[in-house]
Design a protein around this motif. Sequence first.
Motif, mmCIF file in Angstrom:
data_model
loop_
_atom_site.group_PDB
_atom_site.id
_atom_site.type_symbol
_atom_site.label_atom_id
_atom_site.label_comp_id
_atom_site.label_asym_id
_atom_site.label_seq_id
_atom_site.Cartn_x
_atom_site.Cartn_y
_atom_site.Cartn_z
ATOM 1 N N LEU A 101 5.236 -0.369 -5.756
ATOM 2 C CA LEU A 101 5.280 -0.732 -5.090
ATOM 3 C C LEU A 101 6.186 -0.483 -3.600
ATOM 4 C CD1 LEU A 101 4.490 -4.355 -6.311
ATOM 5 C CD2 LEU A 101 3.000 -2.839 -5.540
ATOM 6 N N PHE A 102 7.797 -0.763 -4.153
ATOM 7 C CA PHE A 102 8.714 -0.516 -3.102
ATOM 8 C C PHE A 102 8.384 1.116 -3.070
ATOM 9 C CE2 PHE A 102 12.961 0.315 -0.971
ATOM 10 C CZ PHE A 102 12.640 -0.899 -0.662
ATOM 11 N N ASN A 103 8.630 1.650 -3.693
ATOM 12 C CA ASN A 103 8.755 3.424 -3.516
ATOM 13 C C ASN A 103 8.019 4.281 -3.115
ATOM 14 O OD1 ASN A 103 11.783 3.098 -3.642
ATOM 15 N ND2 ASN A 103 11.520 3.329 -5.661
ATOM 16 N N SER A 111 3.576 -1.977 3.948
ATOM 17 C CA SER A 111 4.241 -3.357 3.727
ATOM 18 C C SER A 111 3.486 -4.412 3.619
ATOM 19 C CB SER A 111 5.542 -3.305 4.635
ATOM 20 O OG SER A 111 5.146 -4.162 5.978
ATOM 21 N N LYS A 112 2.208 -4.048 4.394
ATOM 22 C CA LYS A 112 1.408 -5.948 3.775
ATOM 23 C C LYS A 112 0.846 -5.091 2.761
ATOM 24 C CE LYS A 112 0.581 -6.764 8.694
ATOM 25 N NZ LYS A 112 -0.647 -6.689 9.928
ATOM 26 N N LEU A 117 0.062 -7.256 -2.794
ATOM 27 C CA LEU A 117 -0.228 -7.239 -4.359
ATOM 28 C C LEU A 117 1.632 -7.610 -5.417
ATOM 29 C CD1 LEU A 117 -0.385 -3.464 -4.567
ATOM 30 C CD2 LEU A 117 -2.072 -4.754 -4.849
ATOM 31 N N ARG A 118 2.037 -7.759 -4.288
ATOM 32 C CA ARG A 118 3.426 -8.372 -5.240
ATOM 33 C C ARG A 118 3.163 -9.977 -5.167
ATOM 34 N NH1 ARG A 118 8.474 -8.403 -1.581
ATOM 35 N NH2 ARG A 118 7.350 -10.038 -0.106
#
Length: 311
Positions: A101-103, A111-112, A117-118
Amino acid sequence: MSSLTAVRRRSKSERRGGYWWYIVPGAIGFLAVVVVPFGMNLWYSLTSYRGVGDPVFIGLENYQRLFADPLFWASFRHSVAFIVAMAILPTAIGVVVAAVLFNHISPRFGSKMASFLRATYYLPQILPIAVAGVLWKWMYQPQYGIINTTLRDIGLDGLARNWLGDSDLAIYAVMNVLVWLQIGYTVVVFMAGLSRVDPTLYEAAEIDGANWWQQFRAITLNQLRPEIAVVLITTSVAALKVFAPIFVLTRGGPGTSTMVPAYFSFSNFFTTTKVGYGAAVASVLALMIAVVAVALLRYQTRSSEGFDDGR
């Protein structure tokens, strides 16, 4: 000069004395909610008591019986399986999901999308255990549950099982639910940890030709060591005292195939009304949780010191 020093020392002492008053409300709450009930539990564990009448002091007889009880030891073996389901597997999966998710998701889709997803992964954490339990019991239902229905619809009738009614499968079915419940917690913690990582580390690794897996091993895992330690501590302790999922899904069954110490203690308290014996189970469980928590905290402290020195 000496009088000035004495005044300063007295002023510091008065300030320190004033700070203690802020501890009093928490100390009273801790005394009322933790110390007194635990002391009463210890007392009842030394008695023969069925919840009515007067307790009869029998010394360590409950503990002698407890340590010779195969069901007690089986319940702790089941706790080891739940540590895998609540600590080890969610931690491993959570690190990978957070890194993806981050990379990858965040740089490519914004980022949205990563935040959405987070939040989706975290949703099971905010569901009441009763709601989650009813949902999974319906999914596991052998006749009309969605899992067996789907298997039959795609021609895999032979894989349909009585997931919670088979003593060989029930513990794995419960473990699956626990993994589902815990992944969101680990993903949120690890994504928060990744937000403090210097992006230039990944940029330098990419320039050097490192692929995603190499970056994950060399940078992500190394930088997330403090968060991994904290997650393992909290989830391992939670696994040792797990109760609600067992109560909702299986009640320790079928038979005793999913019995855990917390439910074993509850069963003795309220089902068989062996209050003294249930109190002994609770006392041993509390001692084991304390030992595991202290050991993990000491390991986390040493790891953090080594991480700070290495950094």
